[in-house]
Design a protein around this motif. Structure first.
Motif, PDB file in Angstrom:
ATOM      1  N   ARG A   6      41.659  16.549 -24.363  1.00 17.43           N
ATOM      2  CA  ARG A   6      40.407  16.621 -23.610  1.00 17.43           C
ATOM      3  C   ARG A   6      40.621  17.366 -22.296  1.00 17.43           C
ATOM      4  NH1 ARG A   6      35.836  12.796 -23.598  1.00 17.43           N
ATOM      5  NH2 ARG A   6      34.988  12.462 -21.532  1.00 17.43           N
ATOM      6  N   ASN A  65      36.734  16.576 -17.574  1.00 15.20           N
ATOM      7  CA  ASN A  65      35.696  15.820 -18.279  1.00 15.20           C
ATOM      8  C   ASN A  65      35.909  14.324 -18.065  1.00 15.20           C
ATOM      9  OD1 ASN A  65      33.826  14.820 -20.011  1.00 15.20           O
ATOM     10  ND2 ASN A  65      34.612  15.826 -21.846  1.00 15.20           N
ATOM     11  N   PRO A  66      35.227  13.725 -17.084  1.00 12.17           N
ATOM     12  CA  PRO A  66      35.510  12.322 -16.755  1.00 12.17           C
ATOM     13  C   PRO A  66      35.153  11.356 -17.887  1.00 12.17           C
ATOM     14  CG  PRO A  66      33.565  13.107 -15.578  1.00 12.17           C
ATOM     15  CD  PRO A  66      34.144  14.282 -16.278  1.00 12.17           C
ATOM     16  N   ILE A  73      25.226   6.444 -14.470  1.00 14.30           N
ATOM     17  CA  ILE A  73      26.060   7.108 -13.456  1.00 14.30           C
ATOM     18  C   ILE A  73      25.700   6.462 -12.122  1.00 14.30           C
ATOM     19  CG2 ILE A  73      26.718   9.297 -12.350  1.00 14.30           C
ATOM     20  CD1 ILE A  73      27.260   9.293 -15.396  1.00 14.30           C
ATOM     21  N   LYS A  94      35.832  12.454  -8.921  1.00 19.96           N
ATOM     22  CA  LYS A  94      34.423  12.397  -8.506  1.00 19.96           C
ATOM     23  C   LYS A  94      34.190  11.125  -7.695  1.00 19.96           C
ATOM     24  CE  LYS A  94      31.963  14.555 -12.444  1.00 19.96           C
ATOM     25  NZ  LYS A  94      30.796  15.185 -11.872  1.00 19.96           N
ATOM     26  N   THR A 135      31.533   9.423  -8.245  1.00 17.59           N
ATOM     27  CA  THR A 135      30.596   8.688  -9.098  1.00 17.59           C
ATOM     28  C   THR A 135      31.355   8.141 -10.298  1.00 17.59           C
ATOM     29  OG1 THR A 135      30.125  10.718 -10.308  1.00 17.59           O
ATOM     30  CG2 THR A 135      28.617  10.147  -8.504  1.00 17.59           C
ATOM     31  N   ALA A 158      30.746   6.759 -14.487  1.00 11.39           N
ATOM     32  CA  ALA A 158      29.908   6.495 -15.670  1.00 11.39           C
ATOM     33  C   ALA A 158      30.305   5.128 -16.201  1.00 11.39           C
ATOM     34  CB  ALA A 158      30.139   7.569 -16.719  1.00 11.39           C
ATOM     35  N   PRO A 194      36.619   7.223 -23.931  1.00  8.98           N
ATOM     36  CA  PRO A 194      35.773   8.259 -24.525  1.00  8.98           C
ATOM     37  C   PRO A 194      35.723   8.030 -26.034  1.00  8.98           C
ATOM     38  CG  PRO A 194      37.966   9.125 -24.188  1.00  8.98           C
ATOM     39  CD  PRO A 194      37.993   7.684 -23.719  1.00  8.98           C
ATOM     40  N   SER A 195      34.933   8.807 -26.725  1.00 10.77           N
ATOM     41  CA  SER A 195      34.878   8.652 -28.175  1.00 10.77           C
ATOM     42  C   SER A 195      36.247   8.973 -28.787  1.00 10.77           C
ATOM     43  CB  SER A 195      33.800   9.560 -28.759  1.00 10.77           C
ATOM     44  OG  SER A 195      33.962  10.879 -28.288  1.00 10.77           O
ATOM     45  N   ILE A 219      23.072   8.754 -21.619  1.00  4.91           N
ATOM     46  CA  ILE A 219      23.610   8.730 -20.248  1.00  4.91           C
ATOM     47  C   ILE A 219      22.484   8.994 -19.260  1.00  4.91           C
ATOM     48  CG2 ILE A 219      25.266   9.724 -18.616  1.00  4.91           C
ATOM     49  CD1 ILE A 219      27.037  10.523 -20.888  1.00  4.91           C
ATOM     50  N   ARG A 254      22.505  12.909 -21.093  1.00  2.00           N
ATOM     51  CA  ARG A 254      22.829  13.068 -22.519  1.00  2.00           C
ATOM     52  C   ARG A 254      21.886  12.182 -23.316  1.00  2.00           C
ATOM     53  NH1 ARG A 254      28.651  11.205 -24.735  1.00  2.00           N
ATOM     54  NH2 ARG A 254      27.774   9.123 -24.448  1.00  2.00           N
ATOM     55  N   VAL A 292      28.111  17.498 -17.530  1.00  2.00           N
ATOM     56  CA  VAL A 292      28.622  16.540 -18.499  1.00  2.00           C
ATOM     57  C   VAL A 292      29.013  17.315 -19.747  1.00  2.00           C
ATOM     58  CG1 VAL A 292      27.928  14.654 -20.013  1.00  2.00           C
ATOM     59  CG2 VAL A 292      27.123  14.682 -17.675  1.00  2.00           C
ATOM     60  N   PRO A 293      30.265  17.197 -20.217  1.00  2.00           N
ATOM     61  CA  PRO A 293      30.635  17.984 -21.384  1.00  2.00           C
ATOM     62  C   PRO A 293      29.834  17.673 -22.645  1.00  2.00           C
ATOM     63  CG  PRO A 293      32.545  17.485 -20.139  1.00  2.00           C
ATOM     64  CD  PRO A 293      31.423  16.714 -19.511  1.00  2.00           C
ATOM     65  N   GLY A 294      29.152  16.499 -22.689  1.00  2.00           N
ATOM     66  CA  GLY A 294      28.210  16.263 -23.788  1.00  2.00           C
ATOM     67  C   GLY A 294      27.114  17.316 -23.770  1.00  2.00           C
TER      68      GLY A 294
HETATM   69  P1  AMP Z   1      32.545  10.743 -24.470  1.00  2.00           P
HETATM   70  O1  AMP Z   1      33.711  11.583 -24.176  1.00  2.00           O
HETATM   71  O2  AMP Z   1      31.984  11.040 -25.827  1.00  2.00           O
HETATM   72  O3  AMP Z   1      32.775   9.296 -24.237  1.00  2.00           O
HETATM   73  O4  AMP Z   1      31.412  11.169 -23.451  1.00  2.00           O
HETATM   74  C1  AMP Z   1      31.429  10.752 -22.118  1.00  2.00           C
HETATM   75  C2  AMP Z   1      30.477  11.581 -21.336  1.00  2.00           C
HETATM   76  O5  AMP Z   1      30.226  10.991 -20.046  1.00  2.00           O
HETATM   77  C3  AMP Z   1      31.004  12.961 -21.084  1.00  2.00           C
HETATM   78  O6  AMP Z   1      30.019  13.896 -21.402  1.00  2.00           O
HETATM   79  C4  AMP Z   1      31.328  12.938 -19.582  1.00  2.00           C
HETATM   80  O7  AMP Z   1      31.297  14.189 -18.995  1.00  2.00           O
HETATM   81  C5  AMP Z   1      30.276  11.996 -19.051  1.00  2.00           C
HETATM   82  N1  AMP Z   1      30.641  11.446 -17.751  1.00  2.00           N
HETATM   83  C6  AMP Z   1      31.665  10.646 -17.457  1.00  2.00           C
HETATM   84  N2  AMP Z   1      31.727  10.371 -16.119  1.00  2.00           N
HETATM   85  C7  AMP Z   1      30.700  11.034 -15.541  1.00  2.00           C
HETATM   86  C8  AMP Z   1      30.220  11.150 -14.197  1.00  2.00           C
HETATM   87  N3  AMP Z   1      30.805  10.546 -13.172  1.00  2.00           N
HETATM   88  N4  AMP Z   1      29.139  11.935 -13.982  1.00  2.00           N
HETATM   89  C9  AMP Z   1      28.528  12.552 -15.009  1.00  2.00           C
HETATM   90  N5  AMP Z   1      28.929  12.465 -16.312  1.00  2.00           N
HETATM   91  C10 AMP Z   1      30.003  11.723 -16.583  1.00  2.00           C
END
Ligand code: AMP
Ligand code: MG
Length: 310
Positions: A50, A54-55, A91, A108, A110, A112, A135-136, A176, A187, A215-217
């Motif tokens: 990853r 990508n947090p 968030i 960051k 912030t 999630a 994450p997934s 999200i 998302r 957000v990478p999603g």
């Molecule tokens: P996943 O990897 O499928 O669990 O997706 C988690 C999603 O949450 C990703 O798209 C991250 O970029 C997003 N995410 C995690 N932390 C933050 C944050 N502080 N601000 C915005 N998006 C976040």
């Protein structure tokens, strides 16, 4: 679902030693580790391949446990009361005193956060002394895992332990919502945004396709089964699988149904397992019938559009 306490104990032991464990949730399987530990969180990024920027989403048992890490606000408490535990990620502003690893947040300010509903995830989170970054449990940019065998397929022996938890009841990632200022969806996910809107009594901005990716999603290619996908298809090509929203009267071997009668919840739940099944059956590509863009149909379309940028 029956809970096997010996399995949970084994997972806890590994998590306490800063190892990664795949855990079941009601959305998709997660690749979990101690969110307070840099060492543990680094392992998640390495296993998933990853990108570091990508947090991760951090999972808590309840809002009381979140208190030391984040500042709350009225909208958060309202949505928490109505939808948690469940498939929604918030968030929020991180507290300066929080011990959340900077690897988790990519530095960051912030965080999630989510409160999963799956009884096994809850059992783990209740007893651990730390929240779980998760994450997934799939390789980065690929289809999420909706069974323990999906996780094993992606990671093989590289993952120390996969906690069995059956098939997720939602089957698609969480919705999200950024609650720092005006509520904003980052998302689309397993919780229909019209229900969130009704609860907040105002229209929420949906910002899942911004010019600047936050957000990478939101990334263009994501959720990919590894073969091309064509959307809104009426006529399929040779050697193509046909992905349908409901059962047809005349069935051919290359027809795959997401639900019996076009129920969008059922379709969302079956999406990833069906994509994985088609890929394994060696089709060259997937043609997808037009899917209604309402309720969870919006989430299904979002995932298929991104998966089609092959
Ligand atoms: P996943 O990897 O499928 O669990 O997706 C988690 C999603 O949450 C990703 O798209 C991250 O970029 C997003 N995410 C995690 N932390 C933050 C944050 N502080 N601000 C915005 N998006 C976040
Ligand atoms: Mg993911």
């Amino acid at each position: 679902m029956r809970i096997n306490l010996a399995n949970i104990k084994k997972a806890k032991k590994l998590l306490n030693k800063s190892e990664c464990v795949a855990i079941p949730t009601e959305t998709v399987y997660g690749l979990a580790a101690n969110a307070y530990s840099d060492r543990a969180c680094k392992k998640i990024f390495k296993l998933k391949k990853r990108p570091k920027n990508n947090p991760l989403i951090v999972h808590y048992y309840n809002y009381k446990k979140l208190r030391k890490d984040c500042n709350f606000n009225a909208n958060f408490l309202k949505l928490y009361k109505r939808f948690c535990p469940g498939p929604i990620t918030f968030i929020l502003d991180l507290k300066k005193s929080s011990k959340i690893s900077k690897i988790t947040t990519n530095k960051k300010n912030t965080l999630a956060v989510r409160f999963p509903k799956h009884p096994i995830a809850r059992n783990l989170l209740k007893e651990l002394k730390f929240p779980l970054a998760a994450p997934s449990a799939n390789l980065s940019s690929k289809v999420s895992a909706v069974s323990s065998s999906d996780v094993k397929e992606d990671f093989g022996k590289r993952i120390k332990y996969v906690l069995e938890g059956g098939k997720p009841s939602i089957g698609i990632e969480s919705t999200i919502i950024d609650l720092r200022n005006k509520p904003k969806i980052l998302r689309l996910g397993g919780l229909d945004i019209s229900i969130i809107q009704r609860e907040l009594k105002k229209k929420i901005i949906v910002n899942n396709n911004p010019s600047k990716i936050s957000v990478p999603g939101q990334l263009k290619l994501h959720y990919s089964p590894g073969i091309p996908i064509r959307l809104n298809v009426r006529k399929i090509k040779d050697e193509e699988a046909y992905l349908l929203i409901k059962k047809k009267k005349k069935i051919k071997p290359n027809y795959y149904f997401l639900s019996k009668k076009g129920d969008l919840r059922e379709a969302a739940k079956n999406l990833y397992s069906t994509l994985r099944k088609i890929k394994k059956s060696k089709y060259k590509s997937i043609g997808v019938i037009k899917i209604p863009n309402t309720g969870l149909g919006k989430t299904i379309n979002d995932r298929l559009i991104r998966a089609s940028k092959f």
